[in-house]
Scaffold this motif. Structure first.
Motif, mmCIF file in Angstrom:
data_model
loop_
_atom_site.group_PDB
_atom_site.id
_atom_site.type_symbol
_atom_site.label_atom_id
_atom_site.label_comp_id
_atom_site.label_asym_id
_atom_site.label_seq_id
_atom_site.Cartn_x
_atom_site.Cartn_y
_atom_site.Cartn_z
ATOM 1 N N LEU A 124 32.944 39.543 45.297
ATOM 2 C CA LEU A 124 32.916 38.787 44.055
ATOM 3 C C LEU A 124 34.060 37.741 44.292
ATOM 4 N N ASP A 125 35.183 38.291 44.742
ATOM 5 C CA ASP A 125 36.427 37.672 44.893
ATOM 6 C C ASP A 125 36.193 36.163 45.721
ATOM 7 N N GLU A 126 35.099 36.406 46.825
ATOM 8 C CA GLU A 126 34.741 35.420 47.747
ATOM 9 C C GLU A 126 33.643 34.635 47.306
ATOM 10 N N LYS A 127 32.794 35.249 46.705
ATOM 11 C CA LYS A 127 31.669 34.254 46.038
ATOM 12 C C LYS A 127 31.773 33.447 44.776
ATOM 13 N N ILE A 128 32.643 34.031 43.930
ATOM 14 C CA ILE A 128 32.867 33.532 42.539
ATOM 15 C C ILE A 128 33.570 32.151 42.788
ATOM 16 N N PRO A 129 34.395 32.018 43.435
ATOM 17 C CA PRO A 129 35.214 30.645 43.763
ATOM 18 C C PRO A 129 34.060 29.732 44.506
ATOM 19 N N LEU A 130 33.346 30.351 45.425
ATOM 20 C CA LEU A 130 32.259 29.449 46.258
ATOM 21 C C LEU A 130 31.332 28.771 45.040
ATOM 22 N N ARG A 131 31.076 29.398 44.144
ATOM 23 C CA ARG A 131 30.154 28.827 42.895
ATOM 24 C C ARG A 131 30.609 27.580 42.526
ATOM 25 N N HIS A 132 31.891 27.381 42.424
ATOM 26 C CA HIS A 132 32.558 26.158 41.877
ATOM 27 C C HIS A 132 33.079 25.156 43.047
ATOM 28 N N GLY A 133 32.722 25.571 44.340
ATOM 29 C CA GLY A 133 32.755 24.697 45.347
ATOM 30 C C GLY A 133 34.442 24.867 45.954
ATOM 31 N N VAL A 134 35.009 26.122 45.499
ATOM 32 C CA VAL A 134 36.162 26.278 46.086
ATOM 33 C C VAL A 134 36.286 27.547 47.284
ATOM 34 N N GLY A 174 40.402 34.119 45.039
ATOM 35 C CA GLY A 174 40.068 35.371 45.432
ATOM 36 C C GLY A 174 41.165 36.348 45.635
ATOM 37 N N GLY A 175 42.156 35.627 46.400
ATOM 38 C CA GLY A 175 43.431 36.587 46.409
ATOM 39 C C GLY A 175 44.188 36.916 45.045
ATOM 40 N N ILE A 176 44.246 35.898 44.332
ATOM 41 C CA ILE A 176 44.781 36.046 43.050
ATOM 42 C C ILE A 176 44.023 37.322 42.275
ATOM 43 N N ALA A 177 42.825 37.191 42.299
ATOM 44 C CA ALA A 177 41.800 38.240 41.527
ATOM 45 C C ALA A 177 42.111 39.476 42.175
ATOM 46 N N TYR A 178 42.041 39.769 43.582
ATOM 47 C CA TYR A 178 42.342 41.019 44.273
ATOM 48 C C TYR A 178 43.867 41.335 43.933
ATOM 49 N N GLY A 179 44.950 40.514 43.962
ATOM 50 C CA GLY A 179 46.269 40.818 43.241
ATOM 51 C C GLY A 179 46.520 41.310 41.874
ATOM 52 N N MET A 180 45.620 40.789 40.946
ATOM 53 C CA MET A 180 45.570 41.296 39.821
ATOM 54 C C MET A 180 45.226 42.690 39.522
ATOM 55 N N ARG A 181 44.155 43.140 40.664
ATOM 56 C CA ARG A 181 43.767 44.546 40.661
ATOM 57 C C ARG A 181 44.676 45.512 41.276
ATOM 58 N N SER A 182 45.478 44.991 42.450
ATOM 59 C CA SER A 182 46.312 45.681 43.344
ATOM 60 C C SER A 182 47.526 46.073 42.637
ATOM 61 N N ILE A 183 48.209 45.303 41.810
ATOM 62 C CA ILE A 183 49.331 45.423 41.424
ATOM 63 C C ILE A 183 49.428 47.019 40.463
ATOM 64 N N GLY A 184 48.586 47.189 39.721
ATOM 65 C CA GLY A 184 48.623 48.316 39.061
ATOM 66 C C GLY A 184 48.611 49.730 40.071
ATOM 67 N N GLY A 185 47.621 49.471 41.051
ATOM 68 C CA GLY A 185 47.113 50.407 41.947
ATOM 69 C C GLY A 185 48.593 50.772 42.706
ATOM 70 N N VAL A 186 49.142 49.793 43.181
ATOM 71 C CA VAL A 186 50.358 50.038 44.230
ATOM 72 C C VAL A 186 51.455 50.683 43.539
ATOM 73 N N LEU A 187 51.714 50.161 42.030
ATOM 74 C CA LEU A 187 52.608 50.776 41.368
ATOM 75 C C LEU A 187 52.644 51.965 40.863
ATOM 76 N N GLU A 188 51.322 52.357 40.786
ATOM 77 C CA GLU A 188 51.028 53.858 40.366
ATOM 78 C C GLU A 188 51.412 54.540 41.691
ATOM 79 N N LEU A 189 51.116 54.406 42.794
ATOM 80 C CA LEU A 189 51.281 54.946 43.904
ATOM 81 C C LEU A 189 52.924 55.200 44.036
ATOM 82 N N VAL A 190 53.725 54.063 43.754
ATOM 83 C CA VAL A 190 55.162 54.087 43.713
ATOM 84 C C VAL A 190 55.704 55.488 42.715
ATOM 85 N N LYS A 191 54.878 55.243 41.737
ATOM 86 C CA LYS A 191 55.456 56.482 40.526
ATOM 87 C C LYS A 191 55.347 57.844 41.013
#
Length: 442
Positions: A95-105, A114-131
């Protein structure tokens, strides 16, 4: 020699078997007493872990092995956390890859929306591991190679600045392996590099062999004609057709600044229209991975389990991951190895933001990284990096503050997005797709 306890966070990853094989090949350099897999997807992890259990029993029965979905069990009595998680797994990458392509990006795993979307998912996961690490093994180090590393690194800098976490990426290593092939060297360790930039967003400034000879002229001449496609095809991780295109495209990226040598990912920022024109919006790199690597690795793991032996299996050592052992050894044995890490600038690049997370050479010892001085960088690189750092900082602020406005600003500021209206349309689609993973934005 001391033996170490390691937890691989992301035990169900397709990269985990290759990392285990790589660790086994390096036991004489980095002895392991215990290896634990941790993943929040128990069913997926079980397939990889049961195969690796057989592999370890046959190759290194002295290693105590376990896998679990329980954080306390996984993170207790650990020396190193090797983290390579993918929150949302490959369906969300698709979805990260296909959603922007729908808009010509362009849609890409770590670049642009796509990277921003992935980052928004990853931040919480990595911080949880640090905890978990700090709660159950406060003296441990986390070696994080979860993507998108630039956004994750900025999040750890801003939100847990005292934590013992090192952010690292294998992409420069992969390119340096190709440089070694181009130059006729047996290993990238036969030369020293000065590299600067951001993760997936950098340039080689100098490359010299151990005798001090400047290797840049020969490399520049070759890359100007062939990109990073070596004379002899490389086996291993990045061999899909789309990767070969990426390595070849380095020729065009290089032409923009012939004084340096570029990271391949710069093609996404400098030639996004070309990437979109050659993209299939119905079949992206995520589909390639699911049909290729994912199918292969899980198929081989199931074969090992069924046959009750790893003999004859086609699981391969992840040679790109050897840098993880180098990094762990540098910390454990204070080797002062020179490696590229993503660290806070603090003057290493003298004319750039002090609090930017930059990817530069460091000497690694028991107290962590000592960044080397890069000096001043040219206006072109400074301008590109400043824009991209602002994107990364806005993403982390958006996650922290649950701010729709700041995430819209981040996507708008991304070099590959043509306008604020397109950014808003992409953002609204991404919010809907990520409602199970992102904080609720206001």
């Amino acid at each position: 020699m001391k033996q170490f306890s390691i937890v691989i966070a992301g035990g169900g990853s397709t990269f985990t078997p290759g990392i285990v094989l790589m660790l086994l090949e390096n036991l004489n350099r980095f002895p392991i007493r215990r290896l634990t897999f941790y993943d929040n997807d128990g069913a997926r992890q079980e397939v990889v872990a049961e195969a690796c259990k057989i592999l370890l029993k046959e190759k290194a029965p002295q290693i105590d092995f376990a896998y679990t979905t329980d954080p306390q069990t996984a993170f207790t009595d650990v020396d190193f956390v090797m983290a390579h998680i993918r929150v949302g797994k490959y369906p969300m990458r698709e979805l990260d890859e296909k959603i922007p392509l729908r808009h010509g990006v362009l849609g890409q795993e770590t670049c642009g929306p796509g990277g921003i979307a992935y980052g928004m998912r990853s931040i919480g996961g990595v911080l949880e591991l640090v905890k978990y690490m700090e709660q159950y093994s406060p003296n441990a180090w986390m070696l994080n190679y979860s993507n998108p590393a630039a956004i994750v690194a900025e999040a750890t800098r801003a939100l847990c600045p005292q934590s013992k976490i090192l952010n690292i990426c294998d992409m420069p290593i992969g390119i340096e392996n190709r440089m070694a092939s181009i130059l006729g060297y047996s290993s990238r360790k036969d030369f020293d590099v000065m590299y600067y930039g951001l993760n997936h967003f950098g340039w080689w400034k100098t490359i010299t062999n151990k005798q001090g000879e400047n290797l840049m002229p020969k490399l520049r001449e070759y890359v100007a004609q062939h990109g990073y496609v070596p004379p002899t095809p490389e086996a291993g991780q990045h061999v899909e057709a789309s990767w070969n295109d990426t390595f070849a495209k380095a020729k065009a990226v290089y032409a923009l600044d012939p004084e340096t040598l570029p990271n391949t990912y710069l093609k996404y920022y400098l030639f996004p229209d070309d990437v979109v024109a050659h993209s299939d919006p119905t079949h992206t790199r995520a589909n390639e991975v699911m049909e290729g690597r994912e199918k292969h690795v899980f198929g081989e793991c199931r074969k090992v389990i069924e046959q009750k032996t790893a003999a004859g299996c086609a699981l391969e050592v992840d040679e790109h991951a050897s840098y993880i052992v180098d990094l762990a050894r540098a910390i454990a044995f204070n080797t002062k190895e020179r490696m590229l890490l993503i660290v806070e600038n603090q003057g290493s690049i003298e004319n750039f933001n002090t609090d930017a997370m930059v990817e530069i050479p460091c000497l690694i010892g028991s107290n962590g990284p000592e960044p080397l001085r890069v000096g001043a960088i040219p206006t072109f690189q400074h301008g590109m990096m400043s824009q991209q750092v602002a994107v990364e900082k806005l993403v982390v602020e958006a996650w922290t503050e649950k701010s729709y406005q700041k995430l819209w600003q981040a996507i708008t500021l991304s070099k590959i997005v043509p306008s604020a209206s397109v950014a808003k349309a992409i953002l609204d689609d991404l919010i809907e797709a990520n409602k199970d993973f992102w904080p609720t934005l206001e």
